[in-house]
Design an enzyme around this catalytic site. Structure first.
Site, PDB file in Angstrom:
ATOM      1  N   CYS A 275       7.156  47.895  29.171  1.00  0.00           N
ATOM      2  CA  CYS A 275       6.120  48.933  29.242  1.00  0.00           C
ATOM      3  C   CYS A 275       4.730  48.349  29.065  1.00  0.00           C
ATOM      4  O   CYS A 275       3.769  48.845  29.649  1.00  0.00           O
ATOM      5  CB  CYS A 275       6.371  49.998  28.181  1.00  0.00           C
ATOM      6  SG  CYS A 275       7.885  50.947  28.428  1.00  0.00           S
TER       7      CYS A 275
ATOM      8  N   GLU B 289       7.340  57.157  23.528  1.00  0.00           N
ATOM      9  CA  GLU B 289       6.691  55.941  24.044  1.00  0.00           C
ATOM     10  C   GLU B 289       7.151  55.800  25.476  1.00  0.00           C
ATOM     11  O   GLU B 289       8.299  55.437  25.739  1.00  0.00           O
ATOM     12  CB  GLU B 289       7.089  54.722  23.195  1.00  0.00           C
ATOM     13  CG  GLU B 289       6.225  53.511  23.454  1.00  0.00           C
ATOM     14  CD  GLU B 289       6.808  52.578  24.503  1.00  0.00           C
ATOM     15  OE1 GLU B 289       6.348  52.665  25.665  1.00  0.00           O
ATOM     16  OE2 GLU B 289       7.690  51.782  24.183  1.00  0.00           O
TER      17      GLU B 289
END
Length: 466
Positions: free
Chosen positions: A262, A228
């Site tokens: 993020c 990720e």
């Protein structure tokens, strides 16, 4: 030595000793031994342990939240929310994990049935970042425990206090020794651990560069890996949207965690018909954002995680300006101690600028004007990342267009994007591959075993073909 420094004051909190090669070897042996025992436990025993860990998080919420605020600068309010979310994550897997692992039966065209079962793989190494120092770990650890795996954590060097508390909580909940261990090591030691036969798989949340390094090591050793990585998520606003709600959520989505997430909305892409109205209200909201002491209830955000991180964002802003972007306001480092940075807004950022291939990990928003839906999608997709996205329109046909055509692992409709224990989380393109959370996140690190059963009354022995 690994140093913890308070980014709000610049003062050193603690120094943590790195693991010696001998100590690391003992921990890897312990993980392998713990896995051999834990894989044999019942699903109910695993669920009970997860429930106990959730209880320990809730009972120690203040201490856990304070450590996160001190080590990486998030507000005490948001740190409390993160601890609560982490406890909820453990409870979701405690309550729903057994059903996620239920065997499945499928009839075969030639007779008989195929049974599928999810079985554990072994110790999983997690390389985790500092921005959500509890939740990022829980996203791998809760499903790993439920699956029958064990966890090894290489946490960011600046949050070793958090890492130690995580291990304490798991042990206090009654976990067997070795089920979850923090490895106080530097990034340079990760490749050798991935190569170790005692480690079955690796998961990483972090930068694109870190992802490439871990993926290379995992590929070289044929280990399963989930990545990720970064994102530059679009936040698209169309004329039919509730503009007040969109603006309010856009500000929150950009400055949450001081812009260090993020899935923070980093690029506001607004239809030309409402661009001026949106920009005026959004800029006003961003100007009102107060950066200050993380323990002050009046602070909307704390400092960035370090002076180095703040300098990186300042450099990105200056480079954007040099290429023709306009800094409407903000992006300033105040005098005095701490890694504080004021929220800011950039417009007129060239779509071919290097910034489009980077992630701004700080409270600086970019605002773009789109001529129509197709143009908004073009701008949204014209980056190397594909993590999340948020679209604001009350037109159902437009919603469907965005859902199908935006190149991202996740799309939120008329709300800001957020992770949830029940929903798969992850991206495409240079934002990584694989998924965390939900049943999918647990299954990523399990062996999907097929068991062939003959039809009732039949005799095995026919010639098999592939």
């Amino acid at each position: 030595m690994l140093r913890s420094v308070n980014p709000a004051t610049g003062e050193q909190i603690a120094v943590h000793e790195e693991l010696s090669p001998t100590a690391l070897e003992r921990k890897l042996d312990l993980a392998a031994s713990a896995f051999r025992r834990w894989r044999e436990t019942s699903l109910q025993d695993r669920a009970d342990l997860l429930g106990n860990i959730a209880y320990c998080f809730e009972e120690n919420k203040d201490a856990l939240a304070r450590m996160a605020s001190l080590e990486m600068g998030k507000t005490y309010r948001s740190a409390n929310a993160e601890v609560e979310k982490s406890a909820a994550g453990f409870r979701v897997y405690a309550e729903r994990g057994p059903d996620m692992l239920a065997p499945r039966m499928q009839p075969l065209t030639g007779g008989g049935t195929a049974e599928t079962r999810w079985l554990p793989l072994g110790p999983v190494l997690a390389v985790m970042p500092w921005n959500f120092p509890y939740w990022q770990v829980v996203r791998f650890l809760a499903p790993a425990i439920m699956a029958g795996n064990v966890g090894l954590l290489k946490h960011a060097s600046i949050v070793q206090g958090v890492a130690g508390l995580l291990e304490e909580m798991v042990l206090a909940a009654g976990a067997p020794e070795g089920l979850f261990q923090n490895l106080a090591i530097r990034s340079s030691a990760v490749a050798a651990i991935i190569a170790d036969d005692r480690v079955a798989a690796v998961t990483l949340t972090g930068s694109e560069g870190a992802g490439k390094s871990v993926a290379e090591a995992a590929g070289r050793n044929l280990k399963k890996v989930v990545l990720e990585l970064g994102g530059s998520d679009p936040f698209i606003v169309m004329p039919s949207a509730d503009l007040d709600a969109a603006v309010k959520q856009a500000v929150t989505a950009r400055i949450q965690n001081s812009g260090q997430s993020c899935i923070c909305a980093k690029r506001m892409i607004v239809h030309a018909d409402i661009y001026d109205a949106f920009l005026e209200r959004f800029a006003d909201g961003m100007r009102r954002v107060k950066a200050g002491d993380p323990f002050d209830e009046a602070s909307d955000m704390g400092p960035l995680s370090s002076l180095e991180q703040r300098d990186t964002v300042l450099k990105q802003v200056e480079e954007a300006k040099a290429l023709g972007a306009t800094l409407l306001f903000g992006g300033e480092a105040p005098e005095g101690p701490g890694a504080f940075l004021s929220a800011g807004v950039l417009t007129d950022v060239p779509l071919d600028s290097p910034l489009m291939a980077e992630e701004i990990f700080g409270p600086i928003a970019m605002v773009f004007k789109a001529a129509d839906l197709d143009d908004a999608i073009r701008i949204a997709n014209d980056i190397p990342f594909g993590l999340g996205s948020s679209v604001w329109t009350r037109d159902e046909a437009e919603q469907e267009q965005f859902i199908r055509r935006i190149e991202a692992g996740m799309t939120a409709v008329n709300q800001m994007l957020a992770s949830s224990p029940e929903a798969p989380f992850g991206g495409i393109k240079r934002s990584g591959h694989g998924r965390e959370l939900g049943p999918y996140g647990m299954h990523e690190f399990m062996n999907l075993k097929t068991i062939m059963h003959p039809a009732a009354g039949s005799v095995a022995g026919s010639v098999a073909t592939e």
